[in-house]
Design a protein around this motif. Sequence first.
Motif, PDB file in Angstrom:
ATOM      1  N   TRP A  54      13.918 -10.529  40.282  1.00  0.00           N
ATOM      2  CA  TRP A  54      14.574 -11.764  40.777  1.00  0.00           C
ATOM      3  C   TRP A  54      13.541 -12.895  40.423  1.00  0.00           C
ATOM      4  O   TRP A  54      12.447 -12.512  40.023  1.00  0.00           O
ATOM      5  N   LEU A 105      23.108 -14.161  41.714  1.00  0.00           N
ATOM      6  CA  LEU A 105      21.879 -14.602  41.125  1.00  0.00           C
ATOM      7  C   LEU A 105      22.131 -14.852  39.595  1.00  0.00           C
ATOM      8  O   LEU A 105      21.474 -15.844  39.012  1.00  0.00           O
ATOM      9  N   ALA A 162      14.550  -6.339  43.809  1.00  0.00           N
ATOM     10  CA  ALA A 162      14.120  -7.884  43.949  1.00  0.00           C
ATOM     11  C   ALA A 162      13.155  -7.855  42.983  1.00  0.00           C
ATOM     12  O   ALA A 162      12.930  -9.363  42.922  1.00  0.00           O
ATOM     13  N   ILE A 207      17.647 -14.699  37.547  1.00  0.00           N
ATOM     14  CA  ILE A 207      17.179 -13.566  37.173  1.00  0.00           C
ATOM     15  C   ILE A 207      16.484 -13.424  35.985  1.00  0.00           C
ATOM     16  O   ILE A 207      17.009 -13.518  34.680  1.00  0.00           O
ATOM     17  N   ARG A 236      23.256  -9.323  42.277  1.00  0.00           N
ATOM     18  CA  ARG A 236      23.351  -9.635  40.995  1.00  0.00           C
ATOM     19  C   ARG A 236      24.119 -10.441  40.285  1.00  0.00           C
ATOM     20  O   ARG A 236      23.681 -11.828  39.467  1.00  0.00           O
TER      21      ARG A 236
END
Length: 542
Positions: free
Chosen positions: A348, A513, A345, A519, A510
Amino acid sequence: MTLPKVAREGKGRRVMYGFVMFAAIAMFVAIGGEVGAQTVRSIIGDNHKGTDQVMVTALLLNIALILLIWRRTSVLSDEIDVYRKAEVRAQHLAMTDPLTNLFNRRAIKEKTSELSARASRRGKSIAFLMVDLDGFKKINDLYGHDSGDFLLREVADRMRDVVPPSSVIARLGGDEFGICVVFEPEYPESVDRIAEDLVDALARPVSISDSEQTVTASVGISRPELDCDSIDMLIRRADIALYAAKKNGRNGYSWFESGMEVELRSRNSLEGDIRAAIPNDEFVPYFEQQIDLNTGELVGFEMLARWVSPVRGLISPDDFIPVAEETGMIGDLSLSIIRKAMIEAKNWDPKLTISVNIAPVQLKDPWLAQKIVKLLVETGFPASRLEVEITESSLFKNLSLAQSIVGSLKNQGIRIALDDFGTGYSSLAHLRALPFDRIKIDRSFVSSMFENAESAAIVSAIAGLGASLDVPITAEGIEDEESITKLKALGCTKGQGWYFGQPMNIDQVRTMLTQKDLIPNRRRHNNSEAVRPDDYEERKAS
């Protein structure tokens, strides 16, 4: 020298003294007769020489020998009596629990076997009851071991009052007891009544330190069956039934059934696999989306535990979390998954948070806050993006320690959420005692609020309470658009549930996002790989 050996040697000496005494008495009779005859003849004048002095001396020595042997025999008898009493006392101590004066673990097998033999001769059967106190540790922790000892003696007295006089009662260790009772094979319900009476008697309050304290008892029962050919198996099956009684909610009893043994073996196998899976990194984080109900934007994820076993496949936390908690492995398991979630995380978008659940057992660890902070330092994950969720029921067990842990976490900038609100006890007291940053409404209320008026009332009350305390509310278990509309109207700011998508593994998160351009590191990486026109010309020329 053991007491039995001393007693045997004493008996041997007593036999020897008896033989010497017999010989001395025989000599006394012979010599005494001759001396007496000489004395009589001397008196009537038939013996002019008088009594033989040598014979008189021999007689006196013989009398002295008899007195000496009698004295030694008397002393020896007293010694043997002392040894015999000491031996009986030693045997009693070896088979008796000194605290409760019940039989101990060493004696229970022998006494159960003896009772079984006597019952069999009379055409009766036996049942073995394994009894374990629920909540005994709390008494020891709060009031000390002296109070715990007092409670155990009280429990022993109540057991004596309940079970039939012919029964065998033993304290097996700690707060665990074993009882063997005789019953008519045609009427096993008589054992049910004994078990019920035990549970009721042990649940009565006990006065400790000027307060009434209550502990309950769980009871497992077994009886000899065709495939139960030993006392050891009888006791082990009662122990298995005891585990089932505890699993069924405690404060009750269960008879042994063959399926229980299969279940226990399966559980033990699961425990062994969990123990091996932790260092093998088989436990991984899954992520459930958390959505801003007003804007519809993704604001974070709740981290959920999953077990990806090479043998068992993907396993739900409902199957392994209870076992991990019971065996004390939940701490290492939880921290290993949180570490993986933090590592993932931190890449992110900074606006995305993660929420992690702390098991009730973990709140007993006074170093929990330090362990979480250590993970933040090691992974580089910002404390401001972490939310720790604590269930309300766990606070009820040790509020003071929870206050210390929560205070330490908040000092590091970590936010704290009260999870499963409304399902525990003393909710308002907990809200006053702990500085929560968020309240989460349990999914059971949200998912049923349109079918159940009580659930709807609870959701409305919690939302209103959050508004009055200025604490934001998160609703779990959202499954449709209608629920979102209702929750928004009540003032809930954040929601999660399968309506927004099922929990995802790391690769799925992943991908999602990346599609949402959330990301930054990958975004910068993609930009750096883009080819500018002048770069293209330079490369072409070269």
